[in-house]
Enzyme design. Sequence first.
Site, PDB file in Angstrom:
ATOM      1  N   PRO A  10      -7.526  -1.353  -0.558  1.00  0.00           N
ATOM      2  CA  PRO A  10      -8.178  -2.411   0.216  1.00  0.00           C
ATOM      3  C   PRO A  10      -7.248  -3.542   0.641  1.00  0.00           C
ATOM      4  CG  PRO A  10      -8.765  -2.550  -2.103  1.00  0.00           C
ATOM      5  CD  PRO A  10      -8.060  -1.243  -1.915  1.00  0.00           C
ATOM      6  N   ASN A  11      -7.493  -3.984   1.847  1.00  0.00           N
ATOM      7  CA  ASN A  11      -6.829  -5.144   2.466  1.00  0.00           C
ATOM      8  C   ASN A  11      -5.381  -4.889   2.896  1.00  0.00           C
ATOM      9  OD1 ASN A  11      -9.109  -6.974   2.125  1.00  0.00           O
ATOM     10  ND2 ASN A  11      -8.654  -6.844  -0.060  1.00  0.00           N
ATOM     11  N   ARG A  18      -1.652 -11.001   6.480  1.00  0.00           N
ATOM     12  CA  ARG A  18      -2.254 -11.369   5.194  1.00  0.00           C
ATOM     13  C   ARG A  18      -1.225 -12.049   4.295  1.00  0.00           C
ATOM     14  NH1 ARG A  18      -3.392  -7.054   0.307  1.00  0.00           N
ATOM     15  NH2 ARG A  18      -4.526  -8.488  -1.025  1.00  0.00           N
ATOM     16  N   TYR A  23       3.295 -11.177   0.881  1.00  0.00           N
ATOM     17  CA  TYR A  23       3.446  -9.769   1.263  1.00  0.00           C
ATOM     18  C   TYR A  23       4.431  -9.534   2.413  1.00  0.00           C
ATOM     19  CZ  TYR A  23      -0.723  -9.329  -1.654  1.00  0.00           C
ATOM     20  OH  TYR A  23      -1.601  -9.378  -2.704  1.00  0.00           O
ATOM     21  N   ASN A  79      -0.623   2.420  -3.772  1.00  0.00           N
ATOM     22  CA  ASN A  79      -0.846   0.984  -3.843  1.00  0.00           C
ATOM     23  C   ASN A  79      -2.360   0.797  -3.744  1.00  0.00           C
ATOM     24  OD1 ASN A  79      -1.080  -1.748  -3.701  1.00  0.00           O
ATOM     25  ND2 ASN A  79       0.515  -2.036  -2.140  1.00  0.00           N
ATOM     26  N   ALA A  82      -6.348  -4.369  -5.009  1.00  0.00           N
ATOM     27  CA  ALA A  82      -7.107  -5.012  -6.089  1.00  0.00           C
ATOM     28  C   ALA A  82      -7.838  -4.012  -6.982  1.00  0.00           C
ATOM     29  CB  ALA A  82      -8.095  -6.010  -5.496  1.00  0.00           C
ATOM     30  N   GLU A 103       2.678   4.152  -9.240  1.00  0.00           N
ATOM     31  CA  GLU A 103       1.907   2.943  -8.912  1.00  0.00           C
ATOM     32  C   GLU A 103       2.864   1.954  -8.262  1.00  0.00           C
ATOM     33  OE1 GLU A 103       0.218   1.029 -12.347  1.00  0.00           O
ATOM     34  OE2 GLU A 103      -0.239  -0.800 -11.232  1.00  0.00           O
ATOM     35  N   HIS A 105       3.327  -1.840  -6.113  1.00  0.00           N
ATOM     36  CA  HIS A 105       2.840  -3.118  -5.593  1.00  0.00           C
ATOM     37  C   HIS A 105       3.965  -3.793  -4.825  1.00  0.00           C
ATOM     38  CE1 HIS A 105      -0.705  -2.583  -7.994  1.00  0.00           C
ATOM     39  NE2 HIS A 105       0.085  -2.270  -9.007  1.00  0.00           N
ATOM     40  N   ARG A 112       2.208 -13.338 -10.912  1.00  0.00           N
ATOM     41  CA  ARG A 112       1.085 -13.941 -10.182  1.00  0.00           C
ATOM     42  C   ARG A 112      -0.072 -14.259 -11.132  1.00  0.00           C
ATOM     43  NH1 ARG A 112      -0.201 -10.431  -5.071  1.00  0.00           N
ATOM     44  NH2 ARG A 112      -1.370 -12.326  -4.552  1.00  0.00           N
TER      45      ARG A 112
HETATM   46  C1  DQA Z   1      -0.927  -5.588  -4.381  1.00  0.00           C
HETATM   47  C2  DQA Z   1      -1.179  -6.561  -5.529  1.00  0.00           C
HETATM   48  C3  DQA Z   1      -2.651  -6.637  -5.866  1.00  0.00           C
HETATM   49  O1  DQA Z   1      -2.860  -7.537  -6.942  1.00  0.00           O
HETATM   50  C4  DQA Z   1      -3.443  -7.115  -4.663  1.00  0.00           C
HETATM   51  O2  DQA Z   1      -4.817  -7.131  -4.960  1.00  0.00           O
HETATM   52  C5  DQA Z   1      -3.148  -6.320  -3.445  1.00  0.00           C
HETATM   53  C6  DQA Z   1      -1.774  -5.933  -3.161  1.00  0.00           C
HETATM   54  C7  DQA Z   1       0.551  -5.591  -3.929  1.00  0.00           C
HETATM   55  O3  DQA Z   1       0.922  -4.687  -3.182  1.00  0.00           O
HETATM   56  O4  DQA Z   1       1.310  -6.488  -4.294  1.00  0.00           O
HETATM   57  O5  DQA Z   1      -4.030  -6.066  -2.631  1.00  0.00           O
HETATM   58  O6  DQA Z   1      -1.241  -4.278  -4.806  1.00  0.00           O
END
Ligand code: DQA
Length: 147
Positions: A10-11, A18, A23, A79, A82, A103, A105, A112
């Site tokens: 998501p997102n 964003r 990011y 990735n 959240a 995994e 990020h 954070r």
């Molecule tokens: C993320 C880190 C997560 O905490 C966050 O909710 C994201 C992006 C990252 O790529 O740093 O959506 O996965």
Amino acid sequence: MKTVYVFNGPNLNLLGTREPAVYGSQTLGDVEALCQQACKEFGFTLDFRQTNHEGELVTWIHEAGRAQAQGQAAGVILNAGAYTHTSIALHDAIKGAGALVIELHISNVHAREAFRHHSYISPAAKAVMAGFGVPGYALAVAALARM
Ligand code: DQA
């Protein structure tokens, strides 16, 4: 040629606009192009996806696990956004499907907010990468080539 699956949660479709301080300014299209280049370098086929829906990620992990069992997949770069911090379903999907998952990020989640410090993915993942920015995706492809 084995497939590298890159699944974004998501997102991540909002990359580029964003929270650029966290990011960066590269878009999800840029991330895909970077992964495409890295896969070409290592002789992989790329399957790159994004969804805002948890269940879709579960289904995709099952699919990747089946491809892996048939010797057709190198692994999954996940990735989960959240959902990393909330989803027992993703944990169970990785274990149940037997998928090799890295995994990933973009940000260093450990530097954070406290709610980002726990991951349901990590105990089921082969490896964890965080904080390398968008270039981390290419590093993860390189890591799969060495596994
Ligand atoms: C993320 C880190 C997560 O905490 C966050 O909710 C994201 C992006 C990252 O790529 O740093 O959506 O996965």
